[in-house]
Design an enzyme around this catalytic site. Structure first.
Site, mmCIF file in Angstrom:
data_model
loop_
_atom_site.group_PDB
_atom_site.id
_atom_site.type_symbol
_atom_site.label_atom_id
_atom_site.label_comp_id
_atom_site.label_asym_id
_atom_site.label_seq_id
_atom_site.Cartn_x
_atom_site.Cartn_y
_atom_site.Cartn_z
ATOM 1 N N ASP A 1 0.868 -1.178 0.000
ATOM 2 C CA ASP A 1 0.000 0.000 0.000
ATOM 3 C C ASP A 1 0.906 1.229 0.000
ATOM 4 O O ASP A 1 2.121 1.122 0.154
ATOM 5 C CB ASP A 1 -0.906 0.001 1.242
ATOM 6 C CG ASP A 1 -1.851 1.217 1.271
ATOM 7 O OD1 ASP A 1 -2.315 1.643 0.206
ATOM 8 O OD2 ASP A 1 -2.094 1.760 2.372
ATOM 9 N N CYS B 1 -4.488 -1.501 -1.675
ATOM 10 C CA CYS B 1 -4.711 -0.069 -1.891
ATOM 11 C C CYS B 1 -5.733 0.077 -3.010
ATOM 12 O O CYS B 1 -5.514 -0.427 -4.119
ATOM 13 C CB CYS B 1 -3.391 0.580 -2.293
ATOM 14 S SG CYS B 1 -3.595 2.268 -2.887
ATOM 15 N N CYS C 1 -10.959 3.393 0.762
ATOM 16 C CA CYS C 1 -9.513 3.595 0.853
ATOM 17 C C CYS C 1 -9.073 2.802 2.070
ATOM 18 O O CYS C 1 -9.746 2.856 3.115
ATOM 19 C CB CYS C 1 -9.200 5.082 1.041
ATOM 20 S SG CYS C 1 -7.518 5.423 1.578
HETATM 21 N N1 DGL Z 1 -4.708 3.410 0.994
HETATM 22 C C1 DGL Z 1 -4.846 3.817 -0.326
HETATM 23 C C2 DGL Z 1 -6.188 3.483 -0.946
HETATM 24 O O1 DGL Z 1 -6.770 2.498 -0.546
HETATM 25 C C3 DGL Z 1 -4.204 5.062 -0.829
HETATM 26 C C4 DGL Z 1 -4.258 6.312 -0.062
HETATM 27 C C5 DGL Z 1 -3.338 7.334 -0.649
HETATM 28 O O2 DGL Z 1 -2.133 7.082 -0.616
HETATM 29 O O3 DGL Z 1 -3.822 8.352 -1.176
HETATM 30 O O4 DGL Z 1 -6.655 4.130 -1.828
#
Ligand code: DGL
Length: 241
Positions: free
Chosen positions: A6, A69, A174
């Site tokens: 991630d 992610c 997210c």
């Molecule tokens: N944790 C990530 C997601 O699920 C990304 C967050 C980021 O770095 O903007 O989208």
């Protein structure tokens, strides 16, 4: 070995679910805090970044990759699956789950700009649209969570979410957001949360069975791209039962 990555600490919410179901494997978790946040990056840049992470994990001996992610999954999974000859599991916002569990409820989908503007998400949304959904880009929120900035997170949620009081379903699109469920509840009340980690876990189980992946050891290796010891501590703290 199973590789998970991630843009930072967020994917730990997915990894925790995986560990609960599949504890006896060797895992390496790659937290790319050097490149955080992913949510506002251009696709080309994000593809380059995730390509080098997957290449690194494959060199370490990973035979399955989990993209923990939503942003990287939405934007990069097709490219990565074409390029690498190993199973790549990708998370997605749990909008289908809303359809399965509380279809008619007023729904708020929270995710990064990259995720909500992706063609992958648009397809998912059009397929399961309950005509009672608000899509909201939480620009900057993952960054605040990454930096564990409690006070700023509270302020952010208060400023950005209080107009959505009354929603029943909240899709945490997210992987950083499940870390602040309690704070979201403080603003929105007792909502139903949906996130994609269960789905990822099921897919991983299937791949392990199908490919007959066995493990002689169980271990967890944590790598942070900015070599932050503090991140490592936080990661293992969150994993504690
Ligand atoms: N944790 C990530 C997601 O699920 C990304 C967050 C980021 O770095 O903007 O989208």
């Amino acid at each position: 070995m199973i590789g998970i990555f991630d843009s930072g600490i967020g994917g730990v919410t997915v990894f925790k679910e995986i560990l609960g179901e599949l504890p006896n494997y060797e895992y390496v978790y790659y937290s790319d805090s050097k490149n955080n946040p992913y949510g506002d990056k251009f696709s080309d840049e994000l593809i380059k970044i995730t390509d080098s992470i997957v290449s690194y994990l494959v060199q370490m001996g990973c035979c399955v990759i989990v993209i923990a992610c939503n942003t990287a999954s939405a934007i990069c999974k097709d490219y990565l699956r074409r390029k690498y000859d190993i199973p790549i599991i990708a998370i997605e916002p749990a909008y289908k789950m809303v359809n399965d569990i509380n279809k008619d409820g007023k729904t708020l989908v929270l995710a990064t700009k990259g995720t909500l503007q992706s063609s992958k998400f648009k397809c998912l949304y059009n397929k399961y649209d309950n005509h009672n959904t608000i899509l909201y880009e939480c620009v900057g929120l993952a960054d605040l969570i990454e930096n564990d900035n409690d006070e700023e997170i509270d302020k952010y949620l208060d400023n950005h979410l209080k107009d959505f009081k009354g929603v029943e379903n909240v899709v945490l699109g997210c992987t950083h957001y499940p870390l602040i469920k309690d704070k979201i509840k403080k603003v929105l009340g007792d909502v139903l949360f949906f996130d994609g980690s269960k789905g990822v876990c099921l897919q991983l189980k299937k791949i392990i069975q199908k490919n007959n992946i066995k493990s002689t050891n169980s271990s967890i290796t944590f790598i942070d791209s900015s070599l932050s010891e503090e991140k490592e501590k936080r990661f293992f703290d969150i994993l504690k039962p």
